[in-house]
Structure formats: structure tokens, C-alpha cells
Design an enzyme around this catalytic site. Structure first.
Site, PDB file in Angstrom:
ATOM      1  N   CYS A   1      48.230  37.976  48.331  1.00  0.00           N
ATOM      2  CA  CYS A   1      47.314  38.273  47.188  1.00  0.00           C
ATOM      3  C   CYS A   1      46.513  37.407  46.417  1.00  0.00           C
ATOM      4  CB  CYS A   1      48.138  39.333  46.309  1.00  0.00           C
ATOM      5  SG  CYS A   1      47.174  40.300  45.046  1.00  0.00           S
TER       6      CYS A   1
ATOM      7  N   CYS B   1      53.295  38.265  45.558  1.00  0.00           N
ATOM      8  CA  CYS B   1      53.111  38.480  47.064  1.00  0.00           C
ATOM      9  C   CYS B   1      52.199  37.288  47.671  1.00  0.00           C
ATOM     10  CB  CYS B   1      52.317  39.839  46.890  1.00  0.00           C
ATOM     11  SG  CYS B   1      52.963  41.089  45.747  1.00  0.00           S
TER      12      CYS B   1
ATOM     13  N   ARG C   1      44.028  54.779  57.623  1.00  0.00           N
ATOM     14  CA  ARG C   1      43.180  54.211  57.026  1.00  0.00           C
ATOM     15  C   ARG C   1      42.903  52.904  57.718  1.00  0.00           C
ATOM     16  NH1 ARG C   1      43.437  54.252  51.491  1.00  0.00           N
ATOM     17  NH2 ARG C   1      42.546  56.190  51.767  1.00  0.00           N
TER      18      ARG C   1
ATOM     19  N   CYS D   1      48.440  38.683  37.746  1.00  0.00           N
ATOM     20  CA  CYS D   1      49.586  39.554  38.202  1.00  0.00           C
ATOM     21  C   CYS D   1      51.027  38.668  38.273  1.00  0.00           C
ATOM     22  CB  CYS D   1      49.319  40.216  39.640  1.00  0.00           C
ATOM     23  SG  CYS D   1      50.668  41.392  39.784  1.00  0.00           S
TER      24      CYS D   1
ATOM     25  N   CYS E   1      39.452  55.328  44.225  1.00  0.00           N
ATOM     26  CA  CYS E   1      40.601  54.529  44.018  1.00  0.00           C
ATOM     27  C   CYS E   1      40.600  53.371  43.071  1.00  0.00           C
ATOM     28  CB  CYS E   1      41.049  53.796  45.402  1.00  0.00           C
ATOM     29  SG  CYS E   1      41.139  55.257  46.864  1.00  0.00           S
TER      30      CYS E   1
ATOM     31  N   CYS F   1      49.909  57.559  49.414  1.00  0.00           N
ATOM     32  CA  CYS F   1      49.162  56.678  50.157  1.00  0.00           C
ATOM     33  C   CYS F   1      50.084  55.513  50.150  1.00  0.00           C
ATOM     34  CB  CYS F   1      47.749  56.521  49.481  1.00  0.00           C
ATOM     35  SG  CYS F   1      46.925  55.216  50.172  1.00  0.00           S
TER      36      CYS F   1
ATOM     37  N   CYS G   1      42.560  58.431  43.342  1.00  0.00           N
ATOM     38  CA  CYS G   1      43.890  57.698  43.521  1.00  0.00           C
ATOM     39  C   CYS G   1      43.809  56.549  42.690  1.00  0.00           C
ATOM     40  CB  CYS G   1      43.440  57.211  45.175  1.00  0.00           C
ATOM     41  SG  CYS G   1      44.846  56.172  45.759  1.00  0.00           S
TER      42      CYS G   1
HETATM   43  N1  SAM Z   1      49.612  45.731  42.026  1.00  0.00           N
HETATM   44  C1  SAM Z   1      49.702  46.990  42.567  1.00  0.00           C
HETATM   45  C2  SAM Z   1      50.741  46.649  43.912  1.00  0.00           C
HETATM   46  O1  SAM Z   1      50.906  45.720  44.577  1.00  0.00           O
HETATM   47  O2  SAM Z   1      51.483  47.670  44.210  1.00  0.00           O
HETATM   48  C3  SAM Z   1      48.534  47.568  42.937  1.00  0.00           C
HETATM   49  C4  SAM Z   1      47.355  46.692  43.677  1.00  0.00           C
HETATM   50  S1  SAM Z   1      47.851  45.758  44.975  1.00  0.00           S
HETATM   51  C5  SAM Z   1      46.261  44.590  45.262  1.00  0.00           C
HETATM   52  C6  SAM Z   1      47.308  46.755  46.275  1.00  0.00           C
HETATM   53  C7  SAM Z   1      47.601  46.466  47.571  1.00  0.00           C
HETATM   54  O3  SAM Z   1      46.485  45.666  48.171  1.00  0.00           O
HETATM   55  C8  SAM Z   1      48.702  45.721  48.038  1.00  0.00           C
HETATM   56  O4  SAM Z   1      49.871  46.444  48.314  1.00  0.00           O
HETATM   57  C9  SAM Z   1      48.487  45.094  49.412  1.00  0.00           C
HETATM   58  O5  SAM Z   1      48.982  46.030  50.463  1.00  0.00           O
HETATM   59  C10 SAM Z   1      47.017  44.991  49.352  1.00  0.00           C
HETATM   60  N2  SAM Z   1      46.415  43.737  49.484  1.00  0.00           N
HETATM   61  C11 SAM Z   1      46.373  42.857  48.661  1.00  0.00           C
HETATM   62  N3  SAM Z   1      45.790  41.799  48.969  1.00  0.00           N
HETATM   63  C12 SAM Z   1      45.540  41.823  50.234  1.00  0.00           C
HETATM   64  C13 SAM Z   1      44.988  40.984  51.048  1.00  0.00           C
HETATM   65  N4  SAM Z   1      44.634  39.683  50.918  1.00  0.00           N
HETATM   66  N5  SAM Z   1      44.783  41.409  52.588  1.00  0.00           N
HETATM   67  C14 SAM Z   1      44.909  42.728  52.743  1.00  0.00           C
HETATM   68  N6  SAM Z   1      45.513  43.538  51.979  1.00  0.00           N
HETATM   69  C15 SAM Z   1      45.770  43.209  50.610  1.00  0.00           C
HETATM   70 FE1  SF4 Z   2      49.971  41.867  42.079  1.00  0.00          FE
HETATM   71 FE2  SF4 Z   2      48.640  41.421  44.089  1.00  0.00          FE
HETATM   72 FE3  SF4 Z   2      51.344  41.919  44.348  1.00  0.00          FE
HETATM   73 FE4  SF4 Z   2      49.796  43.955  43.582  1.00  0.00          FE
HETATM   74  S1  SF4 Z   2      49.683  42.996  45.519  1.00  0.00           S
HETATM   75  S2  SF4 Z   2      51.766  43.417  42.717  1.00  0.00           S
HETATM   76  S3  SF4 Z   2      48.335  42.799  42.412  1.00  0.00           S
HETATM   77  S4  SF4 Z   2      50.390  40.186  43.311  1.00  0.00           S
END
Ligand code: SAM
Ligand code: SF4
Ligand code: DTB
Length: 347
Positions: free
Chosen positions: A63, A60, A263, A56, A100, A191, A131
Site C-alpha cells: 500500500c 500493508c 469485481r 496510515c 465508494c 465487499c 460503500c
Molecule cells: N484502510 C482500509 C483498509 O485497509 O481496510 C481501507 C482502504 S485500503 C487502501 C483498501 C484496499 O485497497 C486494501 O484492502 C487493498 O486490498 C487495496 N489496495 C491497496 N493498495 C493496493 C495496491 N497497491 N494494489 C492493489 N490493491 C491495493
Molecule cells: Fe492503511 Fe493501506 Fe493498509 Fe488500508 S491498505 S490499512 S490504507 S496501509
């Protein structure tokens, strides 16, 4: 006005005050409100599937799927529609009522959309709620997803606007809010929630909840994640949050958004049964169910069934989708659990 009315005008001082109530008072208040709007012994169960994993472009810091960090994750291209439908069927068979689908994208492209729309239609045809979480959407994409029958769109604000820059630099808070507005306008349920344990202050937690609760309509679903610390991400060594503070977040979310499903989201694997029971007492009434989240693990289904059984909790049926298959799957899973317990006790 009743003190438990649905409000959209929360202020920081009053929310901070609620956060700092004596623990018993806070939980009592949250549970009292919870019972005005929900059956306190029902929990909504959703299963997650990563339909496109890793690489990606966003940064973040929490992530494992960001291309900016080396987490050793195997990346995968968009799954085939049929494979997704098979996974949804398997989720339905274990009793999940919502499926989801998550993609590691900044946003879906024109090329991706037809596949994603087919996934929504195929999963919906199984009688499950759908979802998706695909990143930023245009107005047209939101309408297309609504037309395909998408029930929910997950798009987390993650943290307060004040702390956001410390966590993500490749997109802005206002872009996130814009996508939420398109989703709402298209008639898809929202959500949206956040993550605790990223080094944020209590004020940041209050400020995140204010962002969510002061939207024109509250998100129907509010996931509160406890950071899953993944090696290689910048937040891998962040210190754990005090468990009672996590419970407080759920309780305050319940008080501020009485009609929403709150949740108890990622991070359950590190919580014992007592902690999860306290989370339900604080007003959490939804979980991710199934052995995997997107790329990390979630409690085993058997463990969750056993916990539900001990607490007298049963899965909530979908409005309009309720069917005997879901009910039968859960009853079967629970009775297998009981039988296993009996045979372990005897042997
Ligand atoms: N890429 C899209 C986005 O970020 O909107 C969708 C997938 S992203 C993985 C969805 C959500 O997963 C993120 O907004 C974050 O809140 C949650 N998430 C990702 N990594 C995480 C982690 N290590 N611990 C807890 N929540 C996590
Ligand atoms: Fe990409 Fe992870 Fe950020 Fe979603 S949360 S935008 S998958 S880096
Ligand atoms: C949400 O709030 N949490 C889910 C879902 N929405 C998409 C994701 C949790 C991801 C945890 C880390 C992983 O498994 O990759």
C-alpha cells in the site's frame, strides 16, 4: 443437489483441481454459471474516492498509503462532507451507480464517525448506492453506519491466512474476519476480496477464495485486485503474474460464489481490452469506473465507455435506485464516444 448450488463447504483439493482445469473448460464452466445468475452483458460500475489519504499506521506491504514506506504521497486530512458529495455528484454524472469512499485508517475514531455518517447520508440522497472502506470497525460503528443507510462495506482479506503475515504484521486475519461479522450482523452488504501478484502461491489464492466462499453468506461483492506496484512499497519490484492466472482467479471466484458480483478491480490500467474482455467472459461483472482509484490511476472513462461499446456491455442499474439520470448519462457518454470515433475516422 445441483452441481451449481450455492455452497459454503469448499475444500482445498477440489478448489485446486478447478484452478488447474484446461483453460477453455474453466472459462466455459464459469460463463455457464454466470449466465444462470446474471445478465452476461451487464457490468456494475462503482467510482472510488479517497476521503482521507496517506499516513496510515498499518504496514500493508502493497500500500502506497502506509506511513512505514516512503512513496512520496501527499497526505490529506479527512475531506469535508460537502466536497465528498460534490465528487459523488460528478461520479453520478458520468454514470456510476455506486460511490465508494476509502480512508487510510487502521480504524475510524469517535471523532471521525459523525462526518463519515453525514457522507453516507449525503451520497445516498443523490440516489446512489454507498460503500465505505474505513478499516476495522467496532460492533457499534457497524450499526451506526447501517443506520445512516450504508449499503456496502469493503474490507478485504487480501490473501490467504497462511500468507498474511508476509504482507501485514500490524493486524491479524481474525480481526479482519471479526469486522466482516459485525458488518454482516448490522445488515450491511459485504465487499471483500484480495490482491494477486504479491508473491503468493496458487494454494494461497485457493485458500483466500475458500475463506470468502465458506463464510455463512458469500460477500455480495468480491474485488480481485491485480497489485498496483508503487515505488517505495516493499512489493514495488514483485514480478507480474501470468495474465491467464489472473483470469483463472476470476473464473474460480465466479464458480465458487455464483451470486456475487466479482469485481475486476485495481490493475486494469495495465490490461489491454482483450484481457478485460476475457475477464468478463470468466464472470467478472463489476469494475471501478473513473480516472482514479484511491491514489493511483484507473483507465480513462472514455476508454471504458469505448470498451463497453465494443463489447455490447451496458452498466447495471441499481436495484431500487434505477433512475433516468444514470441511464441518460451513460447514453450521452456512449454517444459522444461514437461521435468522436466517427469524426476521427473521417478526418
Ligand atoms: N484502510 C482500509 C483498509 O485497509 O481496510 C481501507 C482502504 S485500503 C487502501 C483498501 C484496499 O485497497 C486494501 O484492502 C487493498 O486490498 C487495496 N489496495 C491497496 N493498495 C493496493 C495496491 N497497491 N494494489 C492493489 N490493491 C491495493
Ligand atoms: Fe492503511 Fe493501506 Fe493498509 Fe488500508 S491498505 S490499512 S490504507 S496501509
Ligand atoms: C479494493 O478492493 N480495491 C480498491 C477498493 N477496494 C478500496 C482500492 C484499490 C487501491 C489501489 C491503490 C491506490 O489507488 O491507492
Amino acid at each position: 443437489m445441483s452441481s451449481n448450488a450455492i455452497r459454503h463447504d469448499w475444500t482445498l483439493p477440489e478448489v485446486m483441481e478447478i484452478f488447474q482445469l484446461p483453460f477453455n473448460d474453466l472459462i466455459f464452466k464459469a460463463q455457464t454459471i454466470h449466465r444462470q445468475y446474471f445478465d452476461a452483458n451487464k457490468v456494475q460500475v462503482s467510482t472510488l474516492l479517497s476521503i482521507k489519504t496517506g499516513a496510515c499506521p498499518e504496514d500493508c506491504k502493497y500500500c502506497p498509503q502506509s506511513i512505514h514506506y516512503d512513496t512520496g504521497l501527499d497526505k490529506e486530512k479527512l475531506l469535508e462532507v460537502q466536497k465528498v458529495i460534490e465528487k459523488a455528484k460528478a461520479a453520478k454524472a458520468i454514470g456510476a451507480t455506486r460511490f465508494c469512499m476509502g480512508a487510510a485508517w487502521k480504524h475510524p475514531t469517535k471523532r471521525d464517525m459523525p462526518y463519515v455518517l453525514e457522507m453516507v447520508k449525503g451520497v445516498k440522497a443523490l440516489g446512489m448506492e454507498t460503500c465505505m472502506t474505513l478499516g476495522q470497525l467496532t460492533q457499534l460503528q457497524a450499526y451506526a453506519l447501517a443506520d445512516a443507510g450504508l449499503d456496502f462495506y469493503n474490507h478485504n482479506l487480501d490473501t490467504s491466512p497462511e500468507f498474511y503475515q508476509n504482507i501485514i504484521t500490524t493486524r491479524t486475519y481474525s480481526e479482519r474476519l471479526q469486522t466482516l461479522a459485525y458488518v454482516r450482523e448490522a445488515g450491511i452488504k459485504i465487499c471483500s476480496g484480495g490482491i494477486l501478484g504479491m508473491g503468493e502461491t496458487l494454494k494461497d489464492r485457493a485458500s483466500l477464495l475458500i475463506q470468502l466462499a465458506n463464510l455463512d453468506e458469500h460477500p455480495e461483492s468480491v474485488p480481485i485486485n491485480n497489485l498496483v506496484k508503487v515505488k517505495g512499497t516493499p512489493l514495488a519490484d514483485e514480478k507480474d503474474i501470468e495474465p491467464f492466472d489472473f483470469i483463472r482467479m476470476l473464473a474460480v471466484a465466479r464458480i465458487m460464489m455464483p451470486k456475487s458480483h466479482i469485481r475486476l478491480s485495481a490493475g486494469r490500467e495495465k490490461m489491454n481490452e482483450q484481457m478485460q474482455a476475457l475477464a468478463f467472459l470468466a464472470g467478472a461483472n463489476s469494475i471501478f469506473y473513473g480516472d482514479k482509484l484511491l491514489t493511483t490511476t484507473n483507465p480513462q472513462v472514455e476508454k471504458d465507455n469505448a470498451l463497453f461499446l465494443k463489447l455490447g456491455i451496458s452498466p447495471e442499474q441499481n436495484q431500487g435506485y434505477s433512475d433516468e439520470v444514470h441511464q441518460a448519462a451513460i447514453v450521452q457518454a456512449l454517444s459522444e464516444q461514437v461521435n468522436n470515433n466517427i469524426s476521427t475516422n473521417i478526418s
